[in-house]
Motif scaffolding. Sequence first.
Motif, PDB file in Angstrom:
ATOM      1  N   GLU A   9      43.828  47.615  43.797  1.00 25.30           N
ATOM      2  CA  GLU A   9      42.528  48.277  43.738  1.00 25.30           C
ATOM      3  C   GLU A   9      41.697  47.835  44.932  1.00 25.30           C
ATOM      4  O   GLU A   9      41.717  46.669  45.309  1.00 25.30           O
ATOM      5  CB  GLU A   9      41.786  47.913  42.446  1.00 25.30           C
TER       6      GLU A   9
ATOM      7  N   ARG B 200      44.892  51.341  48.403  1.00 23.48           N
ATOM      8  CA  ARG B 200      45.868  51.035  47.363  1.00 23.48           C
ATOM      9  C   ARG B 200      47.285  51.174  47.915  1.00 23.48           C
ATOM     10  O   ARG B 200      47.607  52.148  48.608  1.00 23.48           O
ATOM     11  CB  ARG B 200      45.670  51.986  46.186  1.00 23.48           C
TER      12      ARG B 200
ATOM     13  N   ASP C 264      37.833  48.555  45.803  1.00 24.06           N
ATOM     14  CA  ASP C 264      36.519  49.139  45.542  1.00 24.06           C
ATOM     15  C   ASP C 264      35.556  48.577  46.577  1.00 24.06           C
ATOM     16  O   ASP C 264      34.886  47.564  46.356  1.00 24.06           O
ATOM     17  CB  ASP C 264      36.066  48.787  44.119  1.00 24.06           C
TER      18      ASP C 264
END
Length: 222
Positions: free
Chosen positions: A14, A77, A16
């Motif tokens: 991940e 990713r 973010d």
Amino acid sequence: MFTGIIEELGTVLEADLTPRGGTLRISCPGMWRELDLGESVAVNGVCLTVTGTRDGSFTADVSPESLQRSTLGSLRRGEVVNLERALRLDSRLGGHLVQGHVDGVGRITEIREEGRGRTLVIDAPPGIAAYLVEKGSVAVDGISLTVSALRGTSFSVAVIPHTLAATNLGRRRAGDAVNLEVDIIAKYVRSYLERGFSSRVGEGASTEGGDLYRKLVEGGFV
């Protein structure tokens, strides 16, 4: 503090991330059980703090400063990253002293096959190139490497087959951006000489340091 000897290849699960910061979750099946909250892990040469572990992975916050100075902001990713835990005082120093404080981003301009290994030519920002010396150390994406040649703001590093297999350098292509950290000793030496250049006695400056720095400038070494 790190050594530039990569322990494991991780995979970004991940990412973010925004210019204001964010978080990463990275798989690391070989080391995740040994990671403690708050300890340091270098990700492609950037020192990050472990904020959580689960299911063969760890999470870390990324500051705006780290995003501005490194390539972490471009991680997606599935991307493979170099991982190294912080140096223990009872460990061998196999590479060189690496802080995990990336100085800037360079770009691979050429990759040459050299026997079973490769030579990478990397263009560095001028402010970073000034600290590089032939046969000196440099961290490229957190990997301790030796500068084999210098030309202007570009430098070359020879990469052996083991390093190509154990790090993400084997996946790099010409045009790729890489994180660069120069030798901390070079930073302190240059800082001392620059301060000494003013030769202002009584303000912490050294006349001897100033004379030496002036000679290095005149000789084109600085």
